[in-house]
Design an enzyme around this catalytic site. Sequence first.
Site, PDB file in Angstrom:
ATOM      1  N   CYS A  69      -1.923   0.678 -37.277  1.00 30.79           N
ATOM      2  CA  CYS A  69      -1.273   1.186 -36.194  1.00 30.79           C
ATOM      3  C   CYS A  69      -0.297   2.458 -36.528  1.00 30.79           C
ATOM      4  CB  CYS A  69      -0.427  -0.080 -35.899  1.00 30.79           C
ATOM      5  SG  CYS A  69      -1.482  -1.399 -35.662  1.00 30.79           S
ATOM      6  N   HIS A 107       8.168   0.893 -31.173  1.00 36.42           N
ATOM      7  CA  HIS A 107       6.702   0.549 -31.421  1.00 36.42           C
ATOM      8  C   HIS A 107       6.428  -0.661 -30.485  1.00 36.42           C
ATOM      9  CE1 HIS A 107       2.892  -0.165 -33.403  1.00 36.42           C
ATOM     10  NE2 HIS A 107       3.313  -1.101 -33.867  1.00 36.42           N
ATOM     11  N   HIS A 157      -1.792  -1.510 -26.594  1.00 36.11           N
ATOM     12  CA  HIS A 157      -1.572  -0.900 -27.941  1.00 36.11           C
ATOM     13  C   HIS A 157      -2.589  -0.261 -28.251  1.00 36.11           C
ATOM     14  CE1 HIS A 157      -0.231  -0.144 -31.989  1.00 36.11           C
ATOM     15  NE2 HIS A 157      -0.221  -1.412 -32.389  1.00 36.11           N
TER      16      HIS A 157
END
Lengths: 85, 352, 391
Positions: free
Chosen positions: C157, C288, C323
Amino acid sequence: MSDLHTELKKSIIEQLNLEDMEVSEIENDEHLFGDGLGLDSIDALELIVLLEKDYGIKLTDPNQGKEIFNSINTMADFIEKNRVR
Amino acid sequence: MSKVYINGVSSVSPQSEEIFENQSSKSYYQHILPALDQDYKSMIKPMMLRRMSKAVKMGLFCSKKALLEAEIEKPDAILVGTGQGCMQDTEKFMNNMLESKEGLLSPTSFIQSTHNTVGGQIALDLKCKGHNMTFTQNSVSFESALIDAMLQFQNDDINNILVGGVDETSYEFTGFQKLDGQIKTEPVNNLELLDSKTSGTIISESAAFFTLGTEKTTKSYAELKDIEIFNSIALENLEEEIEDFLNKNNTSVLDIDAVLLGKNGDVRFDHYYKELQEGIFSDKCQVGFKHLVGENNAVTSYAFWLASKILKEKKIPEIFKLNALHCKEPGKILIYNQYLGKNHGLILLHSL
Amino acid sequence: MEGVAVTGMGIISAIGRDVEEAHFSLKIGKDGISYPDILSTIHQNLPVGEIKLSNSELSEILNLPEDHAYTRAALLGVYAIRELLENSGMERFPGDTGFISGTSVGGIDKTEEHFYNYKENVADRKYIQAQHPGFTTEKIAEYFGINGMVTTISTACSSSANAIMMGAQMIESGKLKRVIVGGSDCLTKFTLNGFNSLKILSENKSRPFDNEREGLNLGEAAGYLLLEAEDQMAGENILGRVVGYGNANDAFHQTASSENGEGAFNAISRALKKAGLSASEVDYINTHGTGTRNNDLSESVALKRVFGDHIPEFSSTKGYTGHTLGAAGAIEAIFSLLSIQNGKIFPNLNFSNKMAETNLAPVTEIKSKHIETVLSNSLGFGGNCTSLIFQ
């Protein structure tokens, strides 16, 4: 030792790749996590899958796992009470 | 920037590390070469080892050995090049997902399928909180990690970096490489690979890791000068690009003593090497390695291991030589590699 | 050399097909979360941030021949970089342009689609190499004729945040004058089922930083920046600057973040140090903030450790896009630059109650503010934590 206890030990050894371990080496009341067998949180996820696959038990709250997966004894008790297969 | 030294090396491949000393090569009659098994338990705890795929095992094993040799406990950064990543776990999860038609899936193989599993596991084992990067660019994955190493060394806080390349094979995914022409179809012996007149090559698994440092030690192997990568180079520009690269490093073709070439017996693309063998490097000592360890996306890390050994031991074992020219004391080595005519990499090393 | 300038950007995500559309959605608080239409999966109950363009529609827009071998991530990447090229004012990228792309799964969409076909169907075999992330990057490079330095970072990520960091370092070191950085990831069955097996996907829209948050929504996107050495620019406008960056490993667990947010704490601290800024100079944080129990708590603890009682205003934009894994760092870099350019903090969607453990509240309504310095966090599997600072 019941058949369920032995069965559980066998599947734990297999599912969690505990290659060098024998069924006889896991005590029924030994802690599975931490200072006992030394399993970790990835193993906990595997055990949740094992409950669902082999016994049809769906854990809705992952936090429940902490008590259920304490030892082979606690797992076997929980399975006896809740299994659908 | 201060100079960068190679202070510890370790490799796992289809050949033993002793091949450099005793030249006893292993011969294979197969298209996919596994890396030789190691005593992984001597370096990795059983509870960690039980879930590791081959790439993670090889990577962590080599890392620890390369650090031990350099007497570095914890590096300041960990950089990994892997073109195909953790394919065994990717394949396992893919198989389970497709077979069960997206049924109930166990997560372990998914967790371990990410490309940075090797780098992450090394950090976890060493408790290393430094810069941690994973590069996955086909045959220049390891070179990319080396480029990042040079960037990180510009930071004064960075003195030691663990860098390596690793690629594993897996049953289905590697098997697919037979279908699209990457692997030869006819039987071949690895020792005769470079004389092959057909397309394709042999695929292997390997890992090699290195401790790079800004301090020269009594164990230092060589100095790493520079790295450059190219997405594509037209054959007619290859020599010019190499000369430019050498010029940028205040050297020239004249000064190079030996070239390590990534020849892999694929008749469609070996002309890139032939061009150099018959051109600017015709009077240089030419060295090959894929007839011994096969082809994979991280195999230039093996070439880097070989170059380090050559520069430290000041000899080139016959088994690696592609021509009969001698070079008494190799001082400057250039590694050149490409795969399927793309992703070209150049690495320049000097002796100490 | 004076600095690392951003002179172009391009984005495609569930909230729009270019920078302007994304900006509009962010302003009016409109998310792009829906159930999967394009991705073929049995998990119809899992919301995703999907781009409602099929591969064939994308191919047509990009004028690709019918027999092309572009992965979906490559199609999205090309789409975004076309916009970047246009707003940089250049006609084509000069020969010395580098390209560093981040992706988590690359072309695994093609592997899952053709896994059983390769043995029978010769025509599908062009996708065999597509599985590996470098292939997607090469396809994008091929489209724009980029022949020089091309590489791929795959650190889950934080992949594209790391690509931005490396690009900035390449420019600062003088190795490149110009580099396209960012990342692309598409929705796949592989990732959807993978995250589902980890039990961290929510069946509702994700609620970053909320006390009752129940997981993340996956998304897909591509976002790229053109970075140039400020004294040797070919681009026409400076949209912002990369002034700080830092990467650190949590070294705690393969997937979970540590309770004390060690990795994020180190990454933020390194970025501030690199930028030569004190914590109090940060005007806004694009977190995040995935909406999982573990990430949001760990990240909050890290913020408390760095900023003490004076945490700058912050929000997660994952409620808009889902995401987007390897692309997240890049698209959030673009959102951060939009915040600076327009003096706006875009709200954190779906938030109602503060986390009991930390008592922190993100910005939940669009807010005007003079913003000079933005911190953007990306935290990934394998403990990989990256922070970027833009001005």
